[in-house]
Design an enzyme around this catalytic site. Structure first.
Site, PDB file in Angstrom:
ATOM      1  NE  ARG A   1       8.792  84.680  -4.057  1.00  0.00           N
ATOM      2  CZ  ARG A   1       9.377  85.822  -3.685  1.00  0.00           C
ATOM      3  NH1 ARG A   1       8.711  86.721  -2.971  1.00  0.00           N
ATOM      4  NH2 ARG A   1      10.612  86.084  -4.038  1.00  0.00           N
TER       5      ARG A   1
ATOM      6  CB  SER B   1      11.677  79.620  -7.523  1.00  0.00           C
ATOM      7  OG  SER B   1      12.773  80.385  -7.966  1.00  0.00           O
TER       8      SER B   1
ATOM      9  CD  GLU C   1       8.149  80.280  -4.987  1.00  0.00           C
ATOM     10  OE1 GLU C   1       7.656  80.883  -5.958  1.00  0.00           O
ATOM     11  OE2 GLU C   1       9.246  80.578  -4.500  1.00  0.00           O
TER      12      GLU C   1
END
Length: 350
Positions: free
Chosen positions: A164, A246, A346
């Site tokens: 990520r 998420s 994130e």
């Protein structure tokens, strides 16, 4: 080139947070960016690049000039015995692109079906799901440096992909520290879809689908349909219940740290990685701290998946960015106090 003033952003972020852009430019071609950078009124002002708004938490009106990327188009660039190379405009929706590729008979992204956002945002986050990350299917991308105005092309190595993570999430601080956060606008992405196609399986949810269907050799379309069904069962539709997918990265720990946690919590969900480290399921950690289904103001933790924070106020009384971040920080504190692990969000917070 038209710079619009005072533009509402509630429809342009998947959390549905109410905010405004003081000024916004819809970027529909590279020429729009060149015209902007040639205009003395806008050349040197701070800028914020916005794609699908699926990985952002807006905490107030955005003062920098918002560049809303709407560059469209999909085409097959090259076909070889080893791969299909497909170029996609940065403004195209990711899931629509995955579905389109399936219809063309060019599989390889089926494990990443139903991920929200645009194609231009995919390299920034190095999106991934069910064993496949963008870097596994990446050829190159084009972009424009918003400081120098220069066009550039980057390959996978130059994008510095990580979990990520990418060069687009880091700020360059010198000649030996290359970062493009805040200065790059991605215009087009080229995907490499391997031939012959091979399924990527092994995740428990996919194994269950195979068992239910009695299929041991699934087709790309079957995997696509299974992934869509799995995600729809676990994750809320952002158009119905605002969210950014998420919210926290799955943390990685050493084998020794993992053994210590297992000694106290034997049911902790964990996965060994090739480098010897252990990935922990952030959703499990959050659930173990009792957050699933809980709310703070109009921001809450989704009752089916603790990794997802949601806007419980709907369009009429939406959660604020401040409420979302207050909830996120409370979760981080709980997880750290119980497990000694710091969860990393994130989404980009602006």
């Amino acid at each position: 080139m038209i710079v619009e003033p005072n533009v509402p952003l509630q429809a342009h972020n998947s959390f549905g947070i109410v905010a405004r852009a003081q000024h916004l430019l819809r970027v529909r071609s590279e020429a729009d960016v060149r015209a902007l950078l040639a205009d003395a009124r806008w050349r040197d002002v701070p800028k914020f690049v916005l794609g699908g708004g699926s990985n952002v938490v807006i905490t107030g009106d955005i003062k920098p000039l918002v560049l809303k990327v709407e560059i469209m188009g999909r085409r097959l660039v090259e076909e070889t015995p080893r791969a299909w190379i497909v170029e996609v405009g940065a403004g195209e929706l990711w899931h629509d692109t995955v579905a389109w590729l399936m219809d063309q008979g060019w599989p390889g992204l089926e494990n990443m079906a139903l991920i929200p956002g645009t194609v231009g945002g995919a390299p920034v986050q190095n999106i991934g799901a069910y064993g496949v990350e963008l870097q596994d299917r990446f050829e190159s991308l084009d972009g424009i440096d918003l400081v120098t105005g220069q066009a550039f092309t980057l390959d996978a190595a130059q994008c510095a992909f990580g979990y990520r993570d990418s060069v687009f999430k880091h700020v360059g601080r010198g000649t030996n520290d290359f970062g493009l956060a805040g200065r790059a606008l991605i215009t087009r992405v080229r995907l490499r879809l391997p031939r012959p196609w091979k399924p990527v399986l092994g995740y428990l949810d996919l194994e269950r689908k195979m068992e239910e269907a009695g299929v041991r050799d699934p087709s790309p379309r079957q995997i696509f349909d299974w992934v869509c069904a799995i995600r729809q069962a676990k994750l809320p539709d952002w158009r119905v219940l605002g969210n950014a997918g998420s919210f926290f990265k799955n943390p990685t720990v050493t084998p020794e740290q993992c053994a210590d946690i297992i000694a106290r919590d034997p049911k902790v969900v964990h996965y060994p990685l090739p480098d010897g480290s252990i990935k922990l399921a952030a959703g499990w950690l959050i659930d173990a701290c009792g957050w699933k289904g809980k709310s703070m103001g109009n921001a809450g933790v989704y009752e089916r998946q603790a990794l997802v924070l949601v806007n419980r106020g709907g369009a009429a009384h939406p959660a604020t960015g401040g409420e979302v971040m207050t909830l996120a920080k409370a979760i981080q504190t709980s997880v750290y106090e119980r497990f000694g692990i710091r969860l990393e969000p994130e989404p980009v917070v602006v």
